[in-house]
Design a protein around this motif. Structure first.
Motif, mmCIF file in Angstrom:
data_model
loop_
_atom_site.group_PDB
_atom_site.id
_atom_site.type_symbol
_atom_site.label_atom_id
_atom_site.label_comp_id
_atom_site.label_asym_id
_atom_site.label_seq_id
_atom_site.Cartn_x
_atom_site.Cartn_y
_atom_site.Cartn_z
ATOM 1 N N GLN A 19 0.837 -1.203 0.000
ATOM 2 C CA GLN A 19 0.000 0.000 0.000
ATOM 3 C C GLN A 19 0.876 1.257 0.000
ATOM 4 N N GLU A 20 1.934 1.251 0.807
ATOM 5 C CA GLU A 20 2.837 2.399 0.867
ATOM 6 C C GLU A 20 3.548 2.607 -0.468
ATOM 7 N N ILE A 21 3.943 1.521 -1.108
ATOM 8 C CA ILE A 21 4.592 1.614 -2.422
ATOM 9 C C ILE A 21 3.627 2.234 -3.432
ATOM 10 N N GLY A 22 2.374 1.776 -3.410
ATOM 11 C CA GLY A 22 1.384 2.326 -4.326
ATOM 12 C C GLY A 22 1.115 3.794 -4.067
ATOM 13 N N ASP A 23 0.985 4.156 -2.791
ATOM 14 C CA ASP A 23 0.709 5.554 -2.429
ATOM 15 C C ASP A 23 1.843 6.476 -2.849
ATOM 16 N N LYS A 24 3.090 6.026 -2.678
ATOM 17 C CA LYS A 24 4.234 6.858 -3.064
ATOM 18 C C LYS A 24 4.241 7.115 -4.568
ATOM 19 N N HIS A 25 3.876 6.099 -5.354
ATOM 20 C CA HIS A 25 3.805 6.295 -6.804
ATOM 21 C C HIS A 25 2.670 7.250 -7.184
ATOM 22 N N LEU A 26 1.541 7.133 -6.487
ATOM 23 C CA LEU A 26 0.429 8.045 -6.761
ATOM 24 C C LEU A 26 0.815 9.490 -6.466
ATOM 25 N N GLU A 27 1.543 9.697 -5.378
ATOM 26 C CA GLU A 27 1.984 11.046 -5.006
ATOM 27 C C GLU A 27 2.871 11.662 -6.085
ATOM 28 N N LYS A 28 3.589 10.794 -6.811
ATOM 29 C CA LYS A 28 4.480 11.283 -7.863
ATOM 30 C C LYS A 28 3.797 11.330 -9.231
ATOM 31 N N GLY A 29 2.478 11.066 -9.269
ATOM 32 C CA GLY A 29 1.720 11.233 -10.499
ATOM 33 C C GLY A 29 1.615 10.011 -11.392
ATOM 34 N N PHE A 30 2.012 8.840 -10.883
ATOM 35 C CA PHE A 30 1.910 7.617 -11.691
ATOM 36 C C PHE A 30 0.499 7.020 -11.606
ATOM 37 N N ASP A 31 0.082 6.352 -12.682
ATOM 38 C CA ASP A 31 -1.155 5.575 -12.655
ATOM 39 C C ASP A 31 -0.863 4.230 -11.998
ATOM 40 N N ASN A 69 13.426 -4.376 13.068
ATOM 41 C CA ASN A 69 14.647 -3.753 12.552
ATOM 42 C C ASN A 69 15.088 -4.399 11.241
ATOM 43 N N GLU A 70 15.011 -5.714 11.185
ATOM 44 C CA GLU A 70 15.413 -6.430 9.970
ATOM 45 C C GLU A 70 14.470 -6.117 8.819
ATOM 46 N N TRP A 71 13.178 -5.997 9.126
ATOM 47 C CA TRP A 71 12.178 -5.657 8.097
ATOM 48 C C TRP A 71 12.478 -4.285 7.491
ATOM 49 N N GLU A 72 12.763 -3.326 8.344
ATOM 50 C CA GLU A 72 13.037 -1.970 7.872
ATOM 51 C C GLU A 72 14.290 -1.930 7.007
ATOM 52 N N VAL A 73 15.314 -2.676 7.389
ATOM 53 C CA VAL A 73 16.548 -2.720 6.609
ATOM 54 C C VAL A 73 16.283 -3.251 5.204
ATOM 55 N N ARG A 74 15.462 -4.295 5.112
ATOM 56 C CA ARG A 74 15.241 -4.968 3.833
ATOM 57 C C ARG A 74 14.249 -4.252 2.937
ATOM 58 N N THR A 75 13.459 -3.336 3.480
ATOM 59 C CA THR A 75 12.467 -2.642 2.661
ATOM 60 C C THR A 75 12.771 -1.165 2.436
ATOM 61 N N ALA A 76 13.644 -0.574 3.249
ATOM 62 C CA ALA A 76 13.918 0.872 3.146
ATOM 63 C C ALA A 76 14.470 1.259 1.794
ATOM 64 N N SER A 77 15.424 0.476 1.281
ATOM 65 C CA SER A 77 16.053 0.835 -0.004
ATOM 66 C C SER A 77 15.032 0.813 -1.149
ATOM 67 N N LEU A 78 14.088 -0.117 -1.066
ATOM 68 C CA LEU A 78 13.055 -0.214 -2.095
ATOM 69 C C LEU A 78 12.163 1.030 -2.104
ATOM 70 N N LEU A 79 11.793 1.490 -0.919
ATOM 71 C CA LEU A 79 10.966 2.690 -0.813
ATOM 72 C C LEU A 79 11.748 3.930 -1.251
ATOM 73 N N ASN A 80 13.035 3.965 -0.945
ATOM 74 C CA ASN A 80 13.856 5.121 -1.341
ATOM 75 C C ASN A 80 14.020 5.214 -2.848
ATOM 76 N N GLU A 81 14.023 4.065 -3.525
ATOM 77 C CA GLU A 81 14.153 4.068 -4.988
ATOM 78 C C GLU A 81 13.008 4.816 -5.667
ATOM 79 N N ILE A 82 11.814 4.759 -5.053
ATOM 80 C CA ILE A 82 10.647 5.413 -5.648
ATOM 81 C C ILE A 82 10.817 6.911 -5.620
#
Length: 344
Positions: free
Chosen positions: A36-48, A331-344
């Motif tokens: 959901q967060e990945i989708g919302d971040k893309h919507l904020e940047k104007g993606f369909d 902590n491990e979850w955040e490490v493994r997902t943070a870079s993916l969210l930052n890429e957006i």
């Protein structure tokens, strides 16, 4: 959740995607929040963005497809969907290392019990859906006896001529696949309003089961592809072989079955809404109408049973997923997902 079992369009989405992120690991609800967060971040940047939901939990996201990037983020818990283009299209995000193995081991007996319970209700749910589909077939037999097929074919010919005229595009049409809705523990649900809100012409088909609604839409799709148009075929939530909608994005057009369980009528506030009436070609006698009333009663009973079993199935799955979420090391979850969210 169909009469032929669980259906998804993720394999078709893989074919549409240039990049796919497969999230591998035990399935809990926390992965849905990440998607959901990945989708919302893309919507904020104007993606369909297209959101794909779990039929058991209506607000639980299973996948995100960013159309303008042809990028799919998929909770790849289905064993039939595996990465096949590693190193090019497919990227694996492994979440196994995020789980406390001791916690999972300590709850192994409970997990085993819940798996068995969920399998029991799963089988009962899909058994009822299969029964409903067979009863629906009996319903079609009654209506087909009194169809004026010649009159319907003439109506279809006029409609196709009005829709396409001499239009042809100088390219090859692309066929893609979507789902309109499904049974849930709270009854039938669909996403019709969401997926048609940006279309200019919407055609509502009215007609009895077995009177050619799906065949009409398949013909429109075939003709459109032959003329070079892109086509989205949107499949039925009960019969996985039947079509509920066809969308032609390039002319902002759709046509869909607007009878039960997704009954809709034209919106007076929208231009371009109209009815395609097939029912006028089916003149039922009093005998057929009585037979149909009995069939409909049996059909609804099977569907109500399926809804009840779906609720029990969902209850067992919910407990399983909560156990999975409780085992996550934050902590491990955040490490493994943070870079993916930052890429957006």
């Amino acid at each position: 959740m169909t009469g032929q079992g669980m259906k998804n369009v993720y394999q078709d989405l893989l074919n549409e995607s240039s990049t796919v992120y497969f999230f591998k690991g035990p399935q809990g609800f926390k992965l849905s929040s990440l998607l959901q967060e990945i989708g919302d971040k893309h919507l904020e940047k104007g993606f369909d963005v297209e959101f794909y939901y779990d039929p058991l939990f209506e607000n639980t996201v299973e996948a995100i497809f960013v159309r303008s990037k042809n990028t799919l983020y998929l909770g790849a818990t289905n064993p039939s969907i595996e990465p096949t283009l590693l190193g090019t299209r497919d990227q694996i995000i492994s979440l196994y290392e995020c789980f406390n193995k001791e916690y999972i081991t300590a709850n192994g007996e409970k997990i085993s019990q819940l798996v068995k319970e969920s399998e029991k209700w799963h089988n009962q749910c899909f058994g009822s859906l299969s029964s409903a589909l067979r009863i629906h077939d009996d319903w079609e037999v009654e209506t087909q006896r009194h169809m004026d097929w010649k009159g319907l074919n003439a109506q279809i010919g006029t409609f196709l001529n009005d829709l396409f005229g001499a239009m042809e595009l100088n390219k090859e049409g692309t066929l893609t696949h979507r789902l309109l809705g499904t049974l849930t523990p709270n009854g039938a649900r669909d996403t019709l309003q969401d997926i048609t809100k940006n279309l200019e012409r919407r055609v509502f088909i009215k007609g009895y089961p077995g009177t050619g609604k799906s065949s009409l839409m398949k013909k429109i799709a075939k003709d459109a592809l032959a003329r070079g148009f892109d086509v989205q075929m949107v499949w039925c939530g009960l019969d996985s072989k039947s079509i509920d909608m066809v969308i032609l994005p390039e002319i902002k057009f759709c046509i869909f079955d607007s009878t039960e369980p997704h009954v809709y009528f034209p919106d007076e506030s929208r231009k371009g809404d109209e009815i395609f009436d097939i029912a006028k070609h089916c003149k039922l006698t009093a005998v057929e109408e009585k037979n149909i009333m009995e069939i409909v009663s049996q059909y609804r009973k099977s569907m109500n049973n399926a809804i009840e079993y779906a609720g029990r199935y969902a209850s067992a799955i919910k407990e399983l997923r909560q156990l999975v979420d409780d085992a996550i090391v934050e902590n491990e979850w955040e490490v493994r997902t943070a870079s993916l969210l930052n890429e957006i």
